[in-house]
Design an enzyme around this catalytic site. Structure first.
Site, short mmCIF file in Angstrom:
data_model
loop_
_atom_site.label_atom_id
_atom_site.label_comp_id
_atom_site.label_asym_id
_atom_site.label_seq_id
_atom_site.Cartn_x
_atom_site.Cartn_y
_atom_site.Cartn_z
N LYS A 48 -43.35 -0.01 -39.63
CA LYS A 48 -42.94 0.84 -38.28
C LYS A 48 -43.13 -0.14 -36.62
O LYS A 48 -43.45 -0.46 -37.22
CB LYS A 48 -42.91 2.36 -38.07
CG LYS A 48 -42.80 3.16 -39.50
CD LYS A 48 -43.56 4.32 -39.03
CE LYS A 48 -43.09 5.41 -40.24
NZ LYS A 48 -40.98 5.27 -40.88
N ARG A 70 -39.85 9.51 -51.00
CA ARG A 70 -39.21 9.77 -52.69
C ARG A 70 -40.02 8.95 -53.63
O ARG A 70 -39.83 9.57 -54.77
CB ARG A 70 -38.46 9.13 -52.27
CG ARG A 70 -37.96 7.57 -52.46
CD ARG A 70 -36.23 7.00 -51.47
NE ARG A 70 -36.49 7.38 -49.85
CZ ARG A 70 -35.34 7.48 -49.08
NH1 ARG A 70 -33.99 6.66 -49.43
NH2 ARG A 70 -35.17 7.90 -47.83
N1 BES Z 1 -41.45 9.41 -42.57
C1 BES Z 1 -40.89 8.70 -42.88
C2 BES Z 1 -39.72 9.52 -42.12
C3 BES Z 1 -39.81 9.88 -40.83
C4 BES Z 1 -39.25 9.64 -39.69
C5 BES Z 1 -40.53 11.40 -40.93
C6 BES Z 1 -39.42 10.13 -38.34
C7 BES Z 1 -40.94 11.90 -39.06
C8 BES Z 1 -39.95 11.26 -37.96
C9 BES Z 1 -40.26 8.03 -43.42
O1 BES Z 1 -41.15 8.16 -44.94
C10 BES Z 1 -39.52 7.29 -43.23
O2 BES Z 1 -40.20 6.30 -43.14
N2 BES Z 1 -37.84 6.90 -43.83
C11 BES Z 1 -37.34 5.84 -43.23
C12 BES Z 1 -36.34 5.74 -44.07
C13 BES Z 1 -35.53 4.28 -44.67
C14 BES Z 1 -36.62 3.31 -44.20
C15 BES Z 1 -35.00 4.27 -46.05
C16 BES Z 1 -35.56 5.95 -41.99
O3 BES Z 1 -35.99 7.94 -42.43
O4 BES Z 1 -36.26 5.66 -41.33
MN MN Z 2 -41.60 5.90 -44.65
#
Ligand code: BES
Ligand code: MN
Ligand code: ZN
Length: 505
Positions: A281, A355
């Site tokens: 990230k 997931r």
């Molecule tokens: N934990 C994150 C989702 C999230 C983002 C929660 C911001 C709270 C605040 C999750 O694991 C994630 O990174 N999701 C990605 C999925 C994508 C890579 C398909 C997302 O939402 O960008």
């Molecule tokens: Mn994630």
């Protein structure tokens, strides 16, 4: 540093005494928007309370308050009156009570003895309003100050809160409501503590220890799955996500047994920290990702409350916890994982990790033959984009279950909204080389994530709550400070309590 703190919780009592005759440091009396006096205001003579309130620039909007010291208030025993705006009369229900008293909870915790007529504004919903008032007092005063070296400066002094009912109020049901509110709020505060605790101090093993300690305290059966046991059990998603971290994964299994029949099954995403893994990230905002175990914390909080409130049914929870870190041992984009039960997934983005761990837990829970499965997860940024930061998304395979959970959320002031599992989108997670892949395309990201989860529940009624928005707040709310909210503990507990006595459909 101790990870669970025992909150100093005041003693809540119920009485039908006239408000003026109650001894207290402050008597909280409601006033509606438009300056209509609420229960207990009119009988106070010696001063025109409403005129004073108005003169201070207040209109009765929710949370607008004025403290009137008792200098010559005829027949009033309390040392002061706090006139509390509760908003429009038409909205005067339990949620208005929770929010209004939540907004002044910090003021109240500076005093030892508080009394209030607030729940009387809700009329026939009195008991629900009593519960909500107790929740507002506790949740609104919540602070996470464990890491402040001089946090003793404003230790709460509140020792007693008297809830005042009208002459005809049923004291027994009011006291039940008080107890329920107290148990639920304390459980939600514990969930907040877990989420607010920095990931440094809460690796999967520590989260499991906290769960085990809670289980001992409230009388739940607990089994912590070690890394070796997860390996033997074929939990490839939990292990795969966790293998980039030096802090190994766990699965927390809790059982509440107090009835016959198939259990309700619960699970929640327990990512100790989500760096994204090799699909790392951006630095901006990454610190938020200590909250990526908010789903797990909500299930733990709900299990605590369920154990203490003793509904007549069975509940099983299986909570996966891994830490998603980049390293030489981390999984790579393109890797294939084999989940509990044998289904395979192609990991095209290591940041879509929630997931992967939930898949194993859902498959394990489905094996237990539950009457329904509910999962909660800070799963997708896409759901935040769709619904904002106060509303969770609901997706599932069973209309009735979805409806029941949405209704539970609405009733307790934790609103959710359904997103469609629109069948043509299912193919977006078809994989070239495995059964499914862990990302779709950018659009509809909350939905493709839910489709991924659906693969693991078989034909069991299931609903997934994407709580990425409401689990963690970047601003102060009516009854929460910045940080963890503990959503949706109240929703889960309400759903389970209502199901006690409802037979399997
Ligand atoms: N934990 C994150 C989702 C999230 C983002 C929660 C911001 C709270 C605040 C999750 O694991 C994630 O990174 N999701 C990605 C999925 C994508 C890579 C398909 C997302 O939402 O960008
Ligand atoms: Mn994630
Ligand atoms: Zn995540």
């Amino acid at each position: 540093m101790s990870k669970t703190k025992e909150w100093r919780v005041p003693n809540f009592t119920f009485s039908t005494k006239p408000p003026q005759s109650v001894r207290a440091d402050v008597l909280v009396l409601p006033i509606f928007e438009g300056l209509e006096p609420g229960p207990g205001v009119r009988p106070v003579r010696g001063v025109d309370l409403v005129a004073l309130y108005e003169a201070a620039g207040n209109k009765g909007k929710r949370g607008e308050y004025l403290i009137v010291p008792n200098a010559g208030l005829d027949g009033v025993e309390a040392s002061a009156i706090l006139l509390l705006g509760v908003g429009k009369r038409d909205d005067a229900g339990p949620d208005a009570c929770r929010r209004a008293i939540g907004k002044v909870a910090r003021q109240l915790s500076k005093r030892a003895r508080v009394a209030t007529t607030l729940p009387q504004i809700a009329g026939r919903a009195f008991d629900e309003a009593v519960q909500a008032t107790v929740e507002g007092v506790l949740l609104g005063a919540y602070r996470f100050d464990r890491y402040k070296s001089n946090s003793n400066d404003d230790t709460p002094k509140l020792r007693e809160v008297a809830i005042l009912g009208g002459a005809r109020a049923d004291a027994r049901s009011a006291r039940t409501a008080i107890n329920r509110g107290q148990v639920i709020a304390e459980s939600q505060m514990w969930a907040r503590d877990l989420v607010n605790t920095p990931a440094l101090d809460l690796p999967p093993a520590e989260l499991a220890r906290e769960a085990q300690k809670m289980a001992r305290q409230v009388g739940l059966k607990a089994k912590i799955w070690s890394e070796a046991e997860l390996k033997r059990g074929g939990f490839g998603g939990i292990l795969g996500v966790g293998q980039g971290s030096v802090r190994p994964p766990r699965m927390i299994e809790l059982r509440y047994e107090n009835g016959s029949g198939a259990p309700i099954a619960l699970t929640g995403k327990g990512i100790a920290f989500d760096s994204g893994g090799l699909s790392i990230k951006p630095a901006d905002g990454m610190e938020w990702m200590k909250s990526d175990m908010g789903g797990a914390a909500s299930i733990l909080g709900a299990m605590r409350a369920i154990a203490l409130l003793e509904p007549r049914l069975n509940v099983i929870a299986a909570i996966p916890s891994s830490e998603n870190m980049p390293s030489g041992s981390a999984i790579r984009p393109g890797d294939v994982l084999t989940h509990r039960g044998g289904k395979t997934s192609e990991v095209l983005n290591t940041d879509a990790e929630g997931r992967l761990v939930l898949a194993d837990a859902l498959a394990y829970l489905a094996e237990q033959g539950p009457r329904a499965i509910i999962d909660t997860a800070t799963l997708t940024g896409a759901c935040m984009v769709a619904l904002g930061d106060e509303v969770w998304g609901a997706m599932g395979n069973d209309r009735q279950l979805i409806r029941d959970v949405l209704a539970a959320g609405e009733a307790v002031g934790e609103p959710g909204w359904e997103l469609p599992l629109y069948e043509p989108y299912r193919k977006l997670i078809d994989s070239e080389i495995a059964d499914i892949k862990n990302i779709g395309k950018r659009y509809g990201g909350a939905i493709t994530a839910a489709f991924f989860l659906r693969e693991f529940v078989g034909d069991i009624p299931w609903v997934h709550l994407d709580i990425a928005g409401p689990a963690f707040s970047d601003r102060v709310g009516d009854y929460w400070p910045k940080g963890a909210t503990g959503v949706p503990v109240r929703t889960l507990v309400r759903y389970v309590l209502l199901q006690a006595g409802t037979r399997r459909r």
